[in-house]
Scaffold this motif. Structure first.
Motif, PDB file in Angstrom:
ATOM      1  N   ALA A  38       0.853  -1.191   0.000  1.00 54.88           N
ATOM      2  CA  ALA A  38       0.000   0.000   0.000  1.00 54.88           C
ATOM      3  C   ALA A  38       0.889   1.242   0.000  1.00 54.88           C
ATOM      4  O   ALA A  38       1.937   1.266   0.639  1.00 54.88           O
ATOM      5  CB  ALA A  38      -0.902   0.010   1.222  1.00 54.88           C
ATOM      6  N   VAL A  39       0.474   2.247  -0.727  1.00 50.73           N
ATOM      7  CA  VAL A  39       1.199   3.508  -0.790  1.00 50.73           C
ATOM      8  C   VAL A  39       0.422   4.528   0.028  1.00 50.73           C
ATOM      9  O   VAL A  39      -0.750   4.787  -0.231  1.00 50.73           O
ATOM     10  CB  VAL A  39       1.358   3.991  -2.245  1.00 50.73           C
ATOM     11  N   LYS A  40       1.093   5.094   1.033  1.00 53.81           N
ATOM     12  CA  LYS A  40       0.469   6.129   1.863  1.00 53.81           C
ATOM     13  C   LYS A  40       1.194   7.444   1.618  1.00 53.81           C
ATOM     14  O   LYS A  40       2.403   7.474   1.446  1.00 53.81           O
ATOM     15  CB  LYS A  40       0.576   5.766   3.343  1.00 53.81           C
ATOM     16  N   GLU A  41       0.438   8.519   1.624  1.00 54.38           N
ATOM     17  CA  GLU A  41       1.021   9.842   1.475  1.00 54.38           C
ATOM     18  C   GLU A  41       0.752  10.634   2.744  1.00 54.38           C
ATOM     19  O   GLU A  41      -0.344  10.613   3.283  1.00 54.38           O
ATOM     20  CB  GLU A  41       0.428  10.564   0.271  1.00 54.38           C
ATOM     21  N   ASP A  42       1.790  11.334   3.228  1.00 50.36           N
ATOM     22  CA  ASP A  42       1.606  12.159   4.410  1.00 50.36           C
ATOM     23  C   ASP A  42       1.399  13.615   3.994  1.00 50.36           C
ATOM     24  O   ASP A  42       1.276  13.928   2.815  1.00 50.36           O
ATOM     25  CB  ASP A  42       2.783  11.994   5.374  1.00 50.36           C
ATOM     26  N   ILE A  43       1.378  14.507   4.959  1.00 52.07           N
ATOM     27  CA  ILE A  43       1.060  15.912   4.663  1.00 52.07           C
ATOM     28  C   ILE A  43       2.177  16.627   3.907  1.00 52.07           C
ATOM     29  O   ILE A  43       1.957  17.677   3.343  1.00 52.07           O
ATOM     30  CB  ILE A  43       0.720  16.678   5.959  1.00 52.07           C
ATOM     31  N   TYR A  44       3.367  16.053   3.882  1.00 54.15           N
ATOM     32  CA  TYR A  44       4.486  16.668   3.173  1.00 54.15           C
ATOM     33  C   TYR A  44       4.650  16.104   1.776  1.00 54.15           C
ATOM     34  O   TYR A  44       5.685  16.288   1.148  1.00 54.15           O
ATOM     35  CB  TYR A  44       5.787  16.472   3.963  1.00 54.15           C
ATOM     36  N   ALA A  45       3.648  15.388   1.280  1.00 52.59           N
ATOM     37  CA  ALA A  45       3.613  14.806  -0.071  1.00 52.59           C
ATOM     38  C   ALA A  45       4.712  13.765  -0.269  1.00 52.59           C
ATOM     39  O   ALA A  45       5.205  13.572  -1.365  1.00 52.59           O
ATOM     40  CB  ALA A  45       3.698  15.886  -1.139  1.00 52.59           C
ATOM     41  N   ARG A  46       5.118  13.103   0.812  1.00 50.53           N
ATOM     42  CA  ARG A  46       6.052  11.985   0.696  1.00 50.53           C
ATOM     43  C   ARG A  46       5.250  10.701   0.572  1.00 50.53           C
ATOM     44  O   ARG A  46       4.201  10.549   1.187  1.00 50.53           O
ATOM     45  CB  ARG A  46       6.955  11.883   1.927  1.00 50.53           C
ATOM     46  N   ARG A  47       5.756   9.792  -0.201  1.00 50.58           N
ATOM     47  CA  ARG A  47       5.084   8.500  -0.355  1.00 50.58           C
ATOM     48  C   ARG A  47       5.782   7.463   0.507  1.00 50.58           C
ATOM     49  O   ARG A  47       7.000   7.330   0.478  1.00 50.58           O
ATOM     50  CB  ARG A  47       5.102   8.072  -1.812  1.00 50.58           C
ATOM     51  N   ILE A  48       4.987   6.706   1.236  1.00 49.26           N
ATOM     52  CA  ILE A  48       5.504   5.673   2.125  1.00 49.26           C
ATOM     53  C   ILE A  48       4.914   4.341   1.671  1.00 49.26           C
ATOM     54  O   ILE A  48       3.702   4.197   1.543  1.00 49.26           O
ATOM     55  CB  ILE A  48       5.109   5.961   3.588  1.00 49.26           C
ATOM     56  N   LEU A  49       5.777   3.362   1.416  1.00 49.69           N
ATOM     57  CA  LEU A  49       5.332   2.038   1.025  1.00 49.69           C
ATOM     58  C   LEU A  49       5.188   1.168   2.275  1.00 49.69           C
ATOM     59  O   LEU A  49       6.102   1.082   3.081  1.00 49.69           O
ATOM     60  CB  LEU A  49       6.335   1.387   0.072  1.00 49.69           C
ATOM     61  N   VAL A  50       4.039   0.545   2.416  1.00 45.99           N
ATOM     62  CA  VAL A  50       3.768  -0.329   3.555  1.00 45.99           C
ATOM     63  C   VAL A  50       3.442  -1.712   3.018  1.00 45.99           C
ATOM     64  O   VAL A  50       2.623  -1.861   2.108  1.00 45.99           O
ATOM     65  CB  VAL A  50       2.598   0.206   4.404  1.00 45.99           C
ATOM     66  N   LEU A  51       4.083  -2.726   3.578  1.00 44.90           N
ATOM     67  CA  LEU A  51       3.900  -4.102   3.146  1.00 44.90           C
ATOM     68  C   LEU A  51       2.970  -4.820   4.120  1.00 44.90           C
ATOM     69  O   LEU A  51       3.210  -4.830   5.322  1.00 44.90           O
ATOM     70  CB  LEU A  51       5.260  -4.800   3.095  1.00 44.90           C
ATOM     71  N   TYR A  52       1.874  -5.373   3.606  1.00 42.83           N
ATOM     72  CA  TYR A  52       0.896  -6.090   4.418  1.00 42.83           C
ATOM     73  C   TYR A  52       0.880  -7.568   4.035  1.00 42.83           C
ATOM     74  O   TYR A  52       1.015  -7.905   2.860  1.00 42.83           O
ATOM     75  CB  TYR A  52      -0.517  -5.534   4.200  1.00 42.83           C
ATOM     76  N   MET A  53       0.706  -8.431   5.036  1.00 44.26           N
ATOM     77  CA  MET A  53       0.535  -9.853   4.790  1.00 44.26           C
ATOM     78  C   MET A  53      -0.746 -10.295   5.482  1.00 44.26           C
ATOM     79  O   MET A  53      -0.906 -10.106   6.677  1.00 44.26           O
ATOM     80  CB  MET A  53       1.726 -10.646   5.337  1.00 44.26           C
ATOM     81  N   GLU A  54      -1.670 -10.839   4.696  1.00 42.27           N
ATOM     82  CA  GLU A  54      -2.945 -11.285   5.247  1.00 42.27           C
ATOM     83  C   GLU A  54      -2.838 -12.774   5.581  1.00 42.27           C
ATOM     84  O   GLU A  54      -2.542 -13.596   4.721  1.00 42.27           O
ATOM     85  CB  GLU A  54      -4.068 -11.042   4.244  1.00 42.27           C
ATOM     86  N   ILE A  55      -3.094 -13.082   6.854  1.00 46.41           N
ATOM     87  CA  ILE A  55      -2.952 -14.440   7.358  1.00 46.41           C
ATOM     88  C   ILE A  55      -4.326 -14.959   7.745  1.00 46.41           C
ATOM     89  O   ILE A  55      -5.140 -14.230   8.312  1.00 46.41           O
ATOM     90  CB  ILE A  55      -2.014 -14.465   8.584  1.00 46.41           C
ATOM     91  N   ARG A  56      -4.579 -16.219   7.421  1.00 42.21           N
ATOM     92  CA  ARG A  56      -5.865 -16.842   7.728  1.00 42.21           C
ATOM     93  C   ARG A  56      -6.100 -16.808   9.240  1.00 42.21           C
ATOM     94  O   ARG A  56      -5.289 -17.272  10.018  1.00 42.21           O
ATOM     95  CB  ARG A  56      -5.871 -18.279   7.226  1.00 42.21           C
ATOM     96  N   GLY A  57      -7.220 -16.217   9.642  1.00 42.27           N
ATOM     97  CA  GLY A  57      -7.587 -16.141  11.048  1.00 42.27           C
ATOM     98  C   GLY A  57      -7.051 -14.927  11.789  1.00 42.27           C
ATOM     99  O   GLY A  57      -7.447 -14.665  12.916  1.00 42.27           O
ATOM    100  N   GLN A  58      -6.126 -14.147  11.182  1.00 38.31           N
ATOM    101  CA  GLN A  58      -5.555 -12.977  11.861  1.00 38.31           C
ATOM    102  C   GLN A  58      -5.809 -11.684  11.129  1.00 38.31           C
ATOM    103  O   GLN A  58      -5.647 -10.615  11.691  1.00 38.31           O
ATOM    104  CB  GLN A  58      -4.046 -13.154  12.025  1.00 38.31           C
ATOM    105  N   GLY A  59      -6.184 -11.734   9.875  1.00 37.53           N
ATOM    106  CA  GLY A  59      -6.401 -10.515   9.102  1.00 37.53           C
ATOM    107  C   GLY A  59      -5.107  -9.993   8.526  1.00 37.53           C
ATOM    108  O   GLY A  59      -4.106 -10.703   8.434  1.00 37.53           O
ATOM    109  N   ALA A  60      -5.088  -8.721   8.124  1.00 29.96           N
ATOM    110  CA  ALA A  60      -3.914  -8.111   7.503  1.00 29.96           C
ATOM    111  C   ALA A  60      -2.981  -7.548   8.564  1.00 29.96           C
ATOM    112  O   ALA A  60      -3.396  -6.759   9.417  1.00 29.96           O
ATOM    113  CB  ALA A  60      -4.340  -7.003   6.541  1.00 29.96           C
TER     114      ALA A  60
END
Length: 94
Positions: A66-88
């Motif tokens: 997922a790409v998130k942008e903060d108030i300073y227009a910087r892009r932050i990449l976040v890596l998510y792993m979805e696991i059965r029974g635990q969610g993302a």
């Protein structure tokens, strides 16, 4: 003015300790032969300093970026792993 000096001293000592203790560093290992995913991270000193997760590959439903942008227009990449029974779960926060 001394309040700001003391606050700056505490913040800088916190940041230096975080750098020296390698908080947040670690590795992700995906072993296809055995079907195991290992996630290792270093935390702050104490009882839970070593964070080690071992999961089966068949329990992982998806891995997404997922790409998130903060108030300073910087892009932050976040890596998510979805696991059965635990969610993302964010792999950056371990």
């Amino acid at each position: 003015m001394s309040f700001y000096g003391i606050a700056g001293l505490f913040i800088s000592s916190y940041l230096w300790c975080t750098i020296l203790w390698n908080v947040g560093s670690g590795y992700d290992r995906f072993d296809r032969k055995e079907g195991i995913v290992c996630i290792f991270r270093w935390g702050f000193p104490g009882k839970n300093r070593r964070i080690f997760l071992r999961l089966l590959m068949k329990d992982i439903q998806s891995i997404r970026i997922a790409v998130k942008e903060d108030i300073y227009a910087r892009r932050i990449l976040v890596l998510y792993m979805e696991i059965r029974g635990q969610g993302a779960n964010s792999l950056d926060s371990y």
